[in-house]
Write a protein that holds these residues in place. Structure first.
Motif, PDB file in Angstrom:
ATOM      1  N   UNK A  16       4.927 -13.844   4.112  1.00  0.00           N
ATOM      2  CA  UNK A  16       4.171 -13.438   2.917  1.00  0.00           C
ATOM      3  C   UNK A  16       4.705 -12.105   2.394  1.00  0.00           C
ATOM      4  N   UNK A  17       4.878 -11.144   3.272  1.00  0.00           N
ATOM      5  CA  UNK A  17       5.395  -9.834   2.888  1.00  0.00           C
ATOM      6  C   UNK A  17       6.775  -9.956   2.244  1.00  0.00           C
ATOM      7  N   UNK A  18       7.640 -10.740   2.835  1.00  0.00           N
ATOM      8  CA  UNK A  18       8.981 -10.922   2.294  1.00  0.00           C
ATOM      9  C   UNK A  18       8.973 -11.523   0.906  1.00  0.00           C
ATOM     10  N   UNK A  19       8.089 -12.486   0.690  1.00  0.00           N
ATOM     11  CA  UNK A  19       7.999 -13.103  -0.639  1.00  0.00           C
ATOM     12  C   UNK A  19       7.531 -12.088  -1.679  1.00  0.00           C
ATOM     13  N   UNK A  21       7.792  -8.782  -1.556  1.00  0.00           N
ATOM     14  CA  UNK A  21       8.848  -7.798  -1.784  1.00  0.00           C
ATOM     15  C   UNK A  21       9.963  -8.376  -2.650  1.00  0.00           C
ATOM     16  N   UNK A  22      10.373  -9.602  -2.367  1.00  0.00           N
ATOM     17  CA  UNK A  22      11.485 -10.214  -3.097  1.00  0.00           C
ATOM     18  C   UNK A  22      11.144 -10.460  -4.564  1.00  0.00           C
ATOM     19  N   UNK A  23       9.952 -10.934  -4.821  1.00  0.00           N
ATOM     20  CA  UNK A  23       9.585 -11.261  -6.204  1.00  0.00           C
ATOM     21  C   UNK A  23       9.103 -10.020  -6.960  1.00  0.00           C
ATOM     22  N   UNK A  24       8.110  -9.347  -6.431  1.00  0.00           N
ATOM     23  CA  UNK A  24       7.487  -8.252  -7.173  1.00  0.00           C
ATOM     24  C   UNK A  24       8.365  -7.019  -7.303  1.00  0.00           C
ATOM     25  N   UNK A  25       9.141  -6.728  -6.276  1.00  0.00           N
ATOM     26  CA  UNK A  25       9.891  -5.482  -6.291  1.00  0.00           C
ATOM     27  C   UNK A  25      11.392  -5.668  -6.461  1.00  0.00           C
ATOM     28  N   UNK A  26      11.858  -6.902  -6.538  1.00  0.00           N
ATOM     29  CA  UNK A  26      13.278  -7.147  -6.741  1.00  0.00           C
ATOM     30  C   UNK A  26      13.498  -8.012  -7.983  1.00  0.00           C
ATOM     31  N   UNK A 130      -1.126  -4.063  -1.004  1.00  0.00           N
ATOM     32  CA  UNK A 130      -0.982  -5.326  -0.266  1.00  0.00           C
ATOM     33  C   UNK A 130       0.228  -5.279   0.656  1.00  0.00           C
ATOM     34  N   UNK A 131       1.334  -4.738   0.184  1.00  0.00           N
ATOM     35  CA  UNK A 131       2.533  -4.614   1.022  1.00  0.00           C
ATOM     36  C   UNK A 131       2.232  -3.772   2.260  1.00  0.00           C
TER      37      UNK A 131
END
Length: 144
Positions: A16-19, A21-26, A130-131
């Protein structure tokens, strides 16, 4: 927590965290810097991507809740799970509808400058919370 529940909760939490980070912050910030991507095109893509992300997040939240519920969790695990799920619920129930109204107006041809809103800032602030909750939850669950 028992070891199986802790492992499942930790693994799902880090997925969940990886998703997020990848979508929202990248993906989200990079999309608007790509050649030829206008605000309406970026918003159209973003709505689809975030709809899919939020559906995946909801499914992952259910999986984390289930793993935590059956694993004799510590107070820290329960608190962090509740925090992450509460942030997601606020994003989906309160902030996303405001963002959708703004993007609807822009996609209908209205000037983006006329529809400025702090909703995006609230969404980003909640993403950061959330992160942090997910990072702490994953670590605490795996240490349990």
């Amino acid at each position: 927590m028992d070891s199986t529940s802790a492992a499942v909760a930790g693994a799902v939490t880090f997925l969940w965290l990886g998703m997020v980070l990848a979508i929202s912050f990248l993906e989200a910030p990079l999309k608007f810097g790509a050649p030829g991507v206008t605000i309406p095109i970026g918003l159209g893509i973003g709505r689809r991507v975030f709809r899919a992300l939020n559906l995946a997040e909801a499914a992952l939240a259910v999986a984390v809740i289930a793993a935590v519920a059956i694993g004799s969790p510590t107070t820290a695990v329960v608190t962090l799970t509740a925090a992450a799920v509460a942030v997601l619920a606020i994003q989906l129930g309160a902030v996303r509808p405001r963002l959708n109204r703004r993007s609807d107006a822009v996609l209908a041809g209205e000037d983006p400058a006329e529809h400025r809103s702090r909703a995006h800032l609230y969404y980003v602030a909640l993403e950061i919370v959330k992160v942090l909750a997910l990072l702490a939850l994953g670590c605490v669950a795996l240490a349990a």
